[in-house]
Design a protein around this motif. Structure first.
Motif, PDB file in Angstrom:
ATOM      1  N   UNK A 228       0.824  -1.211   0.000  1.00  0.00           N
ATOM      2  CA  UNK A 228       0.000   0.000   0.000  1.00  0.00           C
ATOM      3  C   UNK A 228       0.860   1.263   0.000  1.00  0.00           C
ATOM      4  N   UNK A 229       2.176   1.102   0.164  1.00  0.00           N
ATOM      5  CA  UNK A 229       3.076   2.249   0.236  1.00  0.00           C
ATOM      6  C   UNK A 229       3.007   3.164  -0.995  1.00  0.00           C
ATOM      7  N   UNK A 230       2.927   2.643  -2.237  1.00  0.00           N
ATOM      8  CA  UNK A 230       2.840   3.546  -3.394  1.00  0.00           C
ATOM      9  C   UNK A 230       1.636   4.482  -3.349  1.00  0.00           C
ATOM     10  N   UNK A 231       0.518   4.012  -2.779  1.00  0.00           N
ATOM     11  CA  UNK A 231      -0.666   4.868  -2.678  1.00  0.00           C
ATOM     12  C   UNK A 231      -0.434   5.999  -1.693  1.00  0.00           C
ATOM     13  N   UNK A 232       0.276   5.700  -0.590  1.00  0.00           N
ATOM     14  CA  UNK A 232       0.613   6.753   0.364  1.00  0.00           C
ATOM     15  C   UNK A 232       1.561   7.771  -0.255  1.00  0.00           C
ATOM     16  N   UNK A 233       2.519   7.284  -1.042  1.00  0.00           N
ATOM     17  CA  UNK A 233       3.455   8.190  -1.724  1.00  0.00           C
ATOM     18  C   UNK A 233       2.690   9.096  -2.693  1.00  0.00           C
ATOM     19  N   UNK A 234       1.742   8.525  -3.436  1.00  0.00           N
ATOM     20  CA  UNK A 234       0.926   9.331  -4.349  1.00  0.00           C
ATOM     21  C   UNK A 234       0.123  10.375  -3.583  1.00  0.00           C
ATOM     22  N   UNK A 235      -0.403   9.977  -2.409  1.00  0.00           N
ATOM     23  CA  UNK A 235      -1.143  10.921  -1.578  1.00  0.00           C
ATOM     24  C   UNK A 235      -0.273  12.089  -1.133  1.00  0.00           C
TER      25      UNK A 235
END
Length: 260
Positions: A228-235
């Motif tokens: 789920x880390x890429x979604x947090x980075x995008x956020x």
């Protein structure tokens, strides 16, 4: 054990990495601190990979953002003129146009713009039309919102301003662009800022036409790596993007507050 919540795959993957690193350190005689340091490096490099991917997708999001504003703001002014027109049929058509665009999801509008030429006229469109459909869909949608904002700003100007311009010998065009328009811009800037910030987040809807913007890239990486880390980075990138936009609009608003 019964009732125990199963951990997600992301936690399990890092646990397996940790166990593997520790076993390897025991075999090679490496200290526990070295093991922790190597694991931290892995996390850091993986985070850098996510950031690099997000930056590559951010270019597409930025292009959608800039082109949408470039087309929707002037178009919104024209729509506002039609909405305030004394020609009743034109006013009715524009009113329906605005009602449809504000009352239906932007995602649906993107699909209609992209697929309508084929299903209505059997026209086979080139591959690049997908990006054009995104810009058209975003532009007409935001033009409807900007039109109502502009209309409220124009109608908030006192009638005395028009009368004073007439006494000074200004024609209608001079009255609007020299007297009314500057005051309207000053009054509508806060709601326009809200729409611009919303546009930053709405660029993620381009995924519906399989266009790879920042959020789409993040979802692809998240699915491939079960993380789920890429979604947090995008956020985080969206937050920074919005912070920059909000700061720029605030500076413009302060610059226009020349009577305060």
């Amino acid at each position: 054990m019964p009732g125990k919540i199963e951990r997600n795959s992301y936690e399990k993957s890092w646990e397996r990495r940790w166990e593997g690193s520790c076993r390897l350190s025991c075999v090679l005689g490496i200290s526990r601190n070295s093991c922790i340091l190597r694991l931290r490096k892995e996390i850091y490099y993986e985070f850098c990979d996510y950031c690099t991917a997000a930056v590559s997708g951010m270019g597409s999001s930025l292009m959608i953002f800039v082109l949408t504003l470039l087309f929707s703001m002037p178009l919104g002014l024209l729509v506002a003129f039609g909405r305030m027109s004394k020609i009743k049929p034109l006013q009715a058509v524009i009113k329906v146009f605005i009602a449809i665009l504000r009352g239906t999801p932007l995602m649906l509008q993107l699909l209609v713009v992209n697929f309508a030429p084929y299903y209505l006229f059997r026209i086979s469109l080139p591959r690049w039309y997908r990006f054009a459909a995104i810009i058209i869909g975003f532009s007409i949608n935001y033009a409807a919102y900007f039109a109502e904002i502009y209309r409220s700003g124009i109608e908030s100007i006192p009638k005395g301003q028009y009368e004073a311009a007439s006494v000074l010998g200004y024609n209608k065009n001079q009255t609007f662009f020299r007297i009314i328009f500057p005051q309207m811009v000053k009054r509508v800037l806060p709601p326009v800022t809200n729409e611009v910030i919303t546009l930053v987040k709405d660029t993620s809807l381009a995924f519906v036409l399989a266009y790879e913007e920042m959020f789409t890239v993040a979802k692809q990486i998240a699915s491939a790596r079960t993380s789920i880390m890429p979604l947090f980075v995008a956020g985080v990138f969206y937050f920074i993007f919005n912070a920059v936009v909000a700061f720029a609009m605030e500076r413009i608003e302060k610059k226009l507050s020349y009577y305060h």
